[in-house]
Design a protein around this motif. Structure first.
Motif, mmCIF file in Angstrom:
data_model
loop_
_atom_site.group_PDB
_atom_site.id
_atom_site.type_symbol
_atom_site.label_atom_id
_atom_site.label_comp_id
_atom_site.label_asym_id
_atom_site.label_seq_id
_atom_site.Cartn_x
_atom_site.Cartn_y
_atom_site.Cartn_z
ATOM 1 N N ASP A 122 -12.412 65.530 22.069
ATOM 2 C CA ASP A 122 -13.293 66.691 22.069
ATOM 3 C C ASP A 122 -12.525 67.947 21.664
ATOM 4 O O ASP A 122 -11.421 68.206 22.150
ATOM 5 C CB ASP A 122 -13.900 66.867 23.458
ATOM 6 N N LEU A 123 -13.145 68.739 20.786
ATOM 7 C CA LEU A 123 -12.462 69.921 20.246
ATOM 8 C C LEU A 123 -12.058 70.899 21.348
ATOM 9 O O LEU A 123 -10.915 71.379 21.379
ATOM 10 C CB LEU A 123 -13.377 70.613 19.231
ATOM 11 N N ASP A 124 -12.977 71.190 22.248
ATOM 12 C CA ASP A 124 -12.669 72.163 23.302
ATOM 13 C C ASP A 124 -11.649 71.615 24.281
ATOM 14 O O ASP A 124 -10.814 72.356 24.805
ATOM 15 C CB ASP A 124 -13.957 72.571 24.030
ATOM 16 N N ALA A 125 -11.704 70.316 24.527
ATOM 17 C CA ALA A 125 -10.714 69.714 25.427
ATOM 18 C C ALA A 125 -9.328 69.767 24.799
ATOM 19 O O ALA A 125 -8.327 70.022 25.481
ATOM 20 C CB ALA A 125 -11.104 68.268 25.734
ATOM 21 N N LEU A 126 -9.247 69.557 23.509
ATOM 22 C CA LEU A 126 -7.958 69.676 22.821
ATOM 23 C C LEU A 126 -7.452 71.106 22.865
ATOM 24 O O LEU A 126 -6.284 71.363 23.164
ATOM 25 C CB LEU A 126 -8.106 69.218 21.369
ATOM 26 N N ARG A 127 -8.350 72.042 22.576
ATOM 27 C CA ARG A 127 -7.955 73.447 22.536
ATOM 28 C C ARG A 127 -7.506 73.956 23.888
ATOM 29 O O ARG A 127 -6.786 74.946 23.979
ATOM 30 C CB ARG A 127 -9.124 74.308 22.041
ATOM 31 N N ALA A 128 -7.933 73.303 24.950
ATOM 32 C CA ALA A 128 -7.554 73.740 26.293
ATOM 33 C C ALA A 128 -6.119 73.350 26.625
ATOM 34 O O ALA A 128 -5.555 73.831 27.615
ATOM 35 C CB ALA A 128 -8.517 73.131 27.319
ATOM 36 N N GLY A 133 -4.164 75.240 19.355
ATOM 37 C CA GLY A 133 -5.155 76.246 19.011
ATOM 38 C C GLY A 133 -6.209 75.655 18.098
ATOM 39 O O GLY A 133 -6.379 74.437 18.013
ATOM 40 N N ASP A 134 -6.900 76.520 17.393
ATOM 41 C CA ASP A 134 -8.033 76.074 16.588
ATOM 42 C C ASP A 134 -7.593 75.129 15.469
ATOM 43 O O ASP A 134 -8.184 74.065 15.265
ATOM 44 C CB ASP A 134 -8.749 77.283 16.000
ATOM 45 N N TYR A 135 -6.546 75.518 14.761
ATOM 46 C CA TYR A 135 -6.087 74.652 13.683
ATOM 47 C C TYR A 135 -5.656 73.284 14.205
ATOM 48 O O TYR A 135 -6.092 72.240 13.705
ATOM 49 C CB TYR A 135 -4.920 75.278 12.899
ATOM 50 N N THR A 136 -4.765 73.284 15.190
ATOM 51 C CA THR A 136 -4.167 72.024 15.644
ATOM 52 C C THR A 136 -5.205 71.099 16.271
ATOM 53 O O THR A 136 -5.140 69.872 16.088
ATOM 54 C CB THR A 136 -3.011 72.317 16.621
ATOM 55 N N ALA A 137 -6.159 71.670 16.992
ATOM 56 C CA ALA A 137 -7.211 70.833 17.588
ATOM 57 C C ALA A 137 -7.991 70.105 16.492
ATOM 58 O O ALA A 137 -8.256 68.897 16.592
ATOM 59 C CB ALA A 137 -8.150 71.694 18.430
#
Length: 362
Positions: A122-128, A133-137
DNA sequence: TAATCGTGGTA
DNA sequence: TTACCAAGATT
């Protein structure tokens, strides 16, 4: 097939780029290419994550040896999570942006201890997670899981700014570029390969100084190329020039049981070179430190000799660091501190600026 | 939003 | 030599 592309047709742009990637995309150590996947090779999310952290603001040739070394020494996220942090920092020494190493280790611990060793999809779970950050997620979603994502790094910003001839200068243009990039990324299958492809295009064809428009799969759609103004994009704000800071550091050696030893210390947790080892010294200030400040920073009263000056460029200032050296008499243990064998200096984990200073003292 | 945070290669 | 650049994140 030979019909001209249009930048208002994201589906065809996407397909053209994928076709180019299948022929011309790079083979990188951490990358699973289509032909690899056909042989049953699957991406290792841990290895992908490791590569993305190391590649932040860092060139492929610089990051690659570190990636191999980390994977060999810590083959799984559990191995990395349970490693002492000082070992991780030392292994990172020379790569720069040391907050990445601290965040990477913290992230490994979360994934290992709280997520069962599985990276989220999940994008938000990765970003957390720390350091993501946005790129790496988005990059992890694409490269590790082949899930829909839009990666926007410096390469993609350049490609998109030229394709649409975006006049807004960076960094203000980021939102506009992201939106345009997402439209193309979402208009095809194989999201994982597309993400790799669009970055490869920027890295190998749509380069900053001399783009190879003659072989570009998006040539017929590119507004900047039509105008003959490829290298005018992306527009950028002028950068401030870097101030100079001055400091003095001390290169103190003694005779140890296993040969000569050098006195080091660990820097504070946060800030520049945070948590890395260094030669003891003064603060780095806009005015050269005065004699009293220098004497007060010396680890011991000694006959300090001038060994030379290290010039080093950081992100937002230049440093001129004078190195003073002294050697303790035989039998003199000198001050308490972290004495490191000179023969094993490479394993001590000194950042580049400090390795320069250490070498200058001999 | 703007600053902070490394390093090495290249024109 | 100087300036720019490279798979950005954090505060």
């Amino acid at each position: 097939m030979t019909n001209a592309l249009s930048r208002s047709d994201p589906g065809r742009l996407n397909a053209a780029l994928l076709a180019w990637y299948d022929r011309q995309g790079r083979a990188l150590p951490w990358r699973v290419r289509p032909e690899d996947r056909a042989r049953g090779v699957k991406a290792d999310p841990y290895a992908v994550w490791l590569s993305e952290i190391m590649l932040q603001q860092t060139t492929v040739p610089h990051a690659a040896p570190y990636w191999h070394a980390f994977l060999q020494r810590w083959p799984t996220v559990h191995d990395l999570a349970s490693a002492p942090r000082e070992d991780v920092m030392a292994a990172w020494a020379g790569l720069g942006y040391y907050a990445r190493a601290r965040n990477m280790h913290a992230c490994a611990r979360v994934v290992s201890e709280e997520l069962g060793g599985e990276f989220p999809r999940d994008l938000d779970a990765l970003r957390a997670l720390p350091g993501i950050g946005d790129y790496t997620a988005n990059a992890i979603r694409a490269a590790a899981f082949d899930l829909p994502a839009s990666v926007v790094d410096g390469n993609v910003e350049r490609v998109v700014a030229r394709l649409f001839r975006i006049e807004t200068p960076l960094p203000r243009a980021k939102a506009e570029i992201k939106a345009a990039a997402a439209g193309i990324a979402a208009s095809g299958a194989r999201p994982g390969d597309y993400a790799q492809a669009v970055m490869d295009l920027g890295a190998t064809v749509c380069t900053p100084r001399s783009p190879a428009c003659g072989i570009c799969p998006w040539r017929s759609a590119c507004a900047a190329c039509d105008a003959g103004a490829q290298t005018d994009y992306p527009r950028k704000e002028r950068k401030k020039q870097k101030p100079v800071r001055y400091g003095v550091c001390f290169h103190l050696t003694r005779d140890g049981p296993g040969g000569a030893e050098l006195l080091l210390r660990r820097r504070p947790e946060a800030g520049l070179l945070g948590a890395m080892m260094e030669l003891p010294g003064t603060d780095w200030t806009e005015e050269a430190p005065v004699a009293e400040a220098i004497a007060a920073s010396a680890p011991v009263g000694a006959d300090w000799q001038e060994a030379g000056r290290v010039r080093h460029v950081f992100t937002h200032f230049r440093l001129e660091l004078d190195v003073r050296t002294a050697r303790l008499a035989a039998g003199d243990a000198g001050p308490q501190g972290r004495w490191v064998s000179v023969g094993a200096l490479k394993q001590a984990g000194l950042p580049s600026v400090m390795m320069k200073a250490a070498k200058l003292g001999f």
